[in-house]
Design an enzyme around this catalytic site. Structure first.
Site, PDB file in Angstrom:
ATOM      1  N   GLU A   1       9.964  -8.414  -3.728  1.00  0.00           N
ATOM      2  CA  GLU A   1       9.642  -9.232  -2.687  1.00  0.00           C
ATOM      3  C   GLU A   1      10.460  -9.162  -1.514  1.00  0.00           C
ATOM      4  O   GLU A   1      10.930 -10.103  -0.768  1.00  0.00           O
ATOM      5  CB  GLU A   1      10.154 -10.556  -3.413  1.00  0.00           C
ATOM      6  CG  GLU A   1       9.475 -10.826  -4.909  1.00  0.00           C
ATOM      7  CD  GLU A   1       8.082 -10.787  -4.787  1.00  0.00           C
ATOM      8  OE1 GLU A   1       7.276 -10.173  -3.945  1.00  0.00           O
ATOM      9  OE2 GLU A   1       7.570 -11.427  -5.821  1.00  0.00           O
TER      10      GLU A   1
ATOM     11  N   THR B   1      13.163  -5.996   0.747  1.00  0.00           N
ATOM     12  CA  THR B   1      14.311  -5.443   0.545  1.00  0.00           C
ATOM     13  C   THR B   1      15.607  -6.308   1.312  1.00  0.00           C
ATOM     14  O   THR B   1      15.372  -7.272   1.847  1.00  0.00           O
ATOM     15  CB  THR B   1      14.602  -3.965   1.141  1.00  0.00           C
ATOM     16  OG1 THR B   1      14.147  -4.322   2.590  1.00  0.00           O
ATOM     17  CG2 THR B   1      13.390  -3.094   0.749  1.00  0.00           C
TER      18      THR B   1
ATOM     19  N   GLU C   1       0.878  -1.171  -0.166  1.00  0.00           N
ATOM     20  CA  GLU C   1       0.026   0.043   0.030  1.00  0.00           C
ATOM     21  C   GLU C   1       0.894   1.187   0.126  1.00  0.00           C
ATOM     22  O   GLU C   1       2.071   1.258   0.230  1.00  0.00           O
ATOM     23  CB  GLU C   1      -0.885  -0.088   1.290  1.00  0.00           C
ATOM     24  CG  GLU C   1      -1.887  -1.146   1.073  1.00  0.00           C
ATOM     25  CD  GLU C   1      -2.827  -1.055   2.309  1.00  0.00           C
ATOM     26  OE1 GLU C   1      -3.165  -0.246   3.177  1.00  0.00           O
ATOM     27  OE2 GLU C   1      -3.828  -2.220   2.533  1.00  0.00           O
ATOM     28  N   PRO C   2       0.276   2.412  -0.503  1.00  0.00           N
ATOM     29  CA  PRO C   2       1.210   3.549  -0.500  1.00  0.00           C
ATOM     30  C   PRO C   2       2.067   4.007   0.738  1.00  0.00           C
ATOM     31  O   PRO C   2       3.221   4.292   0.602  1.00  0.00           O
ATOM     32  CB  PRO C   2       0.113   4.596  -0.815  1.00  0.00           C
ATOM     33  CG  PRO C   2      -0.907   3.920  -1.559  1.00  0.00           C
ATOM     34  CD  PRO C   2      -0.941   2.587  -0.772  1.00  0.00           C
TER      35      PRO C   2
END
Length: 404
Positions: free
Chosen positions: A382, A384, A131-132
């Protein structure tokens, strides 16, 4: 050694599949990849070719019309495809994560309804967690589903949806605090999440009532494949489209799928690194300085040696992670290590190939320029490097916990 990243112990069928995919990549993808990428054009002809090869059903069981192959076979195919153009591997990755989640966690009705059409490529899958505002913190999801009779009403905004426009089935993770008190939902956010199977029309704009896919996000690299937002505003979904038929299991279903995705990202890193090495070693034998090919300069030979070793190491870890998952064992440690190493080594190998090309590497006429923009996505996709290190560190402490 004829080429790097060979895999021991493959069956005749696996070798035949890989040979077919490799030929397809060499003939149908590599010659057009850079041109399509610069235009940010969806590779429809390539995707149609993959469909004809049966790759959309590669890991789907034979009873549903697929080939019933292993994660290892799939990962090796992804490696080959990413060697040609990483964006194409992204198109099939999200499809297979959804197919895998259906196979592992779906109800029988859901499997019967979706998997045969996914195997044929008639339905293309995508999945949506981000999500943002949440980044890597999945527990911070705010998109919500509320029960209303025999349906759920979904509201919220999702981000970084690969295949958002071209897909026709999206696995969406949202909150559904059904059966939990507010205190329980706050204390155990992972138990208040549910995966919904959302069917939609391909395209952009309002693709079904209450669901909007805005236009493509303009990206530095990873072009061709469409990356979008997903906006739910009163989206009504039948209760029988809850993955597995039971709410509250979505986080664990998604994490199972992400383990497959991490092996995929590792395979993509291996494929891009292989292509960068190929470009570097070929250019080093063609370019002359001081009266001889630069490949004969010790400094370049050292670079080539380091690049090849990284390609081999990343490939070995990726294969190990895939085989661990295929065995039915927990593989989050191996998948995390493979994803972390392969993505970091990919970046380094691509940069070394870029340096070998000198000033020409900065020109859009040379393929290495595209790879230089694509490699950074693998550092993020997927999870960092920091997330992978957290997973690896926790699992190591589980394995090496002091007794007493």
């Amino acid at each position: 050694m004829a080429r790097l990243a060979q895999t021991a112990g493959l069956t005749d069928i696996q070798q035949e599949i890989l040979s077919t995919v490799r030929d397809f990549v060499d003939k149908e993808i590599i010659p057009v990849a850079t041109q399509l990428e610069h235009r940010d054009e969806y590779p429809q002809q390539i995707v149609d070719g993959l469909r004809e090869l049966g790759l959309f059903g590669l890991m789907i069981p034979e009873e549903y019309g697929g080939l019933g192959e292993s994660l290892l076979t799939y990962a090796l195919c992804v490696e080959e495809i990413a060697r040609g153009w990483m964006s194409v591997s992204g198109i099939i990755n999200t499809h297979f994560i959804v197919a895998y989640m259906l196979k592992q966690h779906g109800t029988q009705e859901q499997k019967d309804h979706f998997l045969p059409r996914m195997a044929a490529g008639d339905i293309r899958g995508a999945f949506s967690m981000s999500e943002p505002a949440l980044g890597s913190d999945v527990s911070a999801i705010t998109s919500k589903a509320v029960k209303d009779g025999d349906e759920y009403v979904l509201n919220g905004q999702k981000m970084w949806l690969t295949n958002g426009g071209t897909s026709s089935l999206v696995a969406v993770l949202v909150r559904s605090d059904e059966g939990l008190s507010p205190e329980e939902a706050a204390a155990k956010p992972h138990k208040s999440m549910t995966t919904f199977l959302v069917e939609k029309e391909p395209g952009f704009g309002e693709v079904r009532p209450g669901l909007t896919i805005p236009g493509k996000i303009d990206k530095m690299g990873y072009k061709g494949v469409d990356t979008t937002e997903l906006i739910m505003d009163g989206l009504r979904i039948p209760a029988d489209r809850v993955l597995g038929g039971v709410t509250g299991r979505g986080f664990y279903q998604m994490m199972d799928g992400v383990e497959v995705g991490r092996v995929n990202v590792a395979a993509r890193g291996c494929g891009v690194a292989q292509r960068a090495f190929e470009l570097g070693v070929h250019y080093a034998q063609q370019r002359h300085t001081f009266g001889k090919p630069i490949a004969q300069h010790q400094a370049i030979q050292f670079k080539l040696a380091e690049m090849a070793t990284k390609v081999e190491a990343a490939h070995a870890m990726m294969v190990n992670a895939a085989r661990k998952k295929d065995s039915g064992e927990r593989n989050d440690l191996e998948a995390g290590m493979a994803k972390y190493l392969a993505s970091e080594y990919c970046k380094e190998v691509v940069e070394d190939a870029f340096r070998i090309h000198g000033g020409y590497g900065f020109s859009k006429e040379y393929e290495i320029e595209r790879l230089y923009r694509e490699a950074p996505m693998l550092l993020i996709g997927e999870g960092t490097a920091e997330i992978q290190k957290m997973i690896i560190g926790r699992r190591l402490l589980e394995e090496y916990r002091l007794q007493g």
